[in-house]
Scaffold this motif. Structure first.
Motif, PDB file in Angstrom:
ATOM      1  N   MET A  42      37.044  54.775  48.387  1.00 40.68           N
ATOM      2  CA  MET A  42      35.802  54.154  47.944  1.00 40.68           C
ATOM      3  C   MET A  42      35.580  54.381  46.445  1.00 40.68           C
ATOM      4  N   TRP A  43      35.691  55.619  45.995  1.00 43.62           N
ATOM      5  CA  TRP A  43      35.454  55.909  44.583  1.00 43.62           C
ATOM      6  C   TRP A  43      36.564  55.350  43.706  1.00 43.62           C
ATOM      7  N   GLY A  44      37.778  55.289  44.239  1.00 42.88           N
ATOM      8  CA  GLY A  44      38.862  54.649  43.491  1.00 42.88           C
ATOM      9  C   GLY A  44      38.577  53.173  43.276  1.00 42.88           C
ATOM     10  N   VAL A  48      38.096  51.374  39.652  1.00 47.46           N
ATOM     11  CA  VAL A  48      38.894  50.206  39.256  1.00 47.46           C
ATOM     12  C   VAL A  48      37.984  49.023  38.937  1.00 47.46           C
ATOM     13  N   LEU A  49      36.945  48.818  39.737  1.00 49.32           N
ATOM     14  CA  LEU A  49      36.016  47.724  39.488  1.00 49.32           C
ATOM     15  C   LEU A  49      35.297  47.895  38.151  1.00 49.32           C
ATOM     16  N   VAL A  50      34.837  49.092  37.850  1.00 50.40           N
ATOM     17  CA  VAL A  50      34.148  49.349  36.570  1.00 50.40           C
ATOM     18  C   VAL A  50      35.109  49.147  35.402  1.00 50.40           C
ATOM     19  N   ILE A  54      34.718  46.436  32.372  1.00 48.52           N
ATOM     20  CA  ILE A  54      34.750  46.855  30.961  1.00 48.52           C
ATOM     21  C   ILE A  54      35.840  46.106  30.211  1.00 48.52           C
ATOM     22  N   PHE A  55      37.048  45.988  30.820  1.00 50.86           N
ATOM     23  CA  PHE A  55      38.150  45.271  30.183  1.00 50.86           C
ATOM     24  C   PHE A  55      37.800  43.804  29.981  1.00 50.86           C
ATOM     25  N   TRP A  56      37.137  43.196  30.987  1.00 49.95           N
ATOM     26  CA  TRP A  56      36.758  41.793  30.892  1.00 49.95           C
ATOM     27  C   TRP A  56      35.754  41.579  29.758  1.00 49.95           C
ATOM     28  N   VAL A  57      34.735  42.421  29.696  1.00 51.24           N
ATOM     29  CA  VAL A  57      33.722  42.279  28.642  1.00 51.24           C
ATOM     30  C   VAL A  57      34.351  42.518  27.277  1.00 51.24           C
TER      31      VAL A  57
END
Length: 119
Positions: A42-44, A48-50, A54-57
Motif C-alpha cells: 500500500m505505501w509503496g 510511486v503515485l506521488v 511530481i515527475f508529471w508536474v
C-alpha cells in the motif's frame, strides 16, 4: 457412514458446523497481527503515485512548446480563436506511463490465463 442426508434442518446444521469446524485450525491461532506485506504494498503504491505526479508536474512545467520555425508537422490550427492545437513529440512521462500501463495490463491478462481469475 455415508454422506448424511440432511433430511432435517437439525442434521443439516450439525453437518454444516462439523465441516466448518475443520477450517478453524488450518492456520496458527493468532489473536491479532500486522500484515506487513500488505502495508508495504500500500505505501509503496502511494510513494510511486506521488513520485509519478511530481515527475508529471515537473515535466509539464519545464517542457517548452516546439516553435513553428523548427519544422512543425503542420501549421497551428485555431478553432474559434481561442483553442489551438500543435503537433509535438510525446513527453517522457507519457511514454513511461504508457509502458507501465501496458505492462500492468499484460500481467493481468497473462495471470488470468495461466492461473485463472482468482478475484
Amino acid at each position: 457412514m455415508g454422506m448424511p442426508t440432511g433430511d432435517t434442518p437439525q442434521k443439516a446444521q450439525e453437518y454444516y458446523l462439523y465441516l466448518q469446524g475443520h477450517h478453524q485450525t488450518d492456520d496458527p491461532v493468532a489473536s491479532w497481527k500486522v500484515d506487513w506485506m500488505s502495508l508495504a504494498w500500500m505505501w509503496g503504491f502511494v510513494v510511486v503515485l506521488v513520485l509519478a505526479i511530481i515527475f508529471w508536474v515537473w515535466q509539464y512545467r519545464t517542457t517548452l512548446p516546439r516553435r513553428k520555425a523548427r519544422g512543425a508537422l503542420y501549421p497551428v490550427d485555431t478553432f474559434g480563436g481561442y483553442t489551438t492545437e500543435q503537433a509535438a513529440p510525446a513527453t517522457l512521462f507519457f511514454l513511461l506511463l504508457t509502458v507501465v500501463l501496458v505492462g500492468f495490463a499484460v500481467a493481468l491478462i497473462v495471470g488470468h490465463l495461466v492461473w485463472g481469475q482468482k478475484f
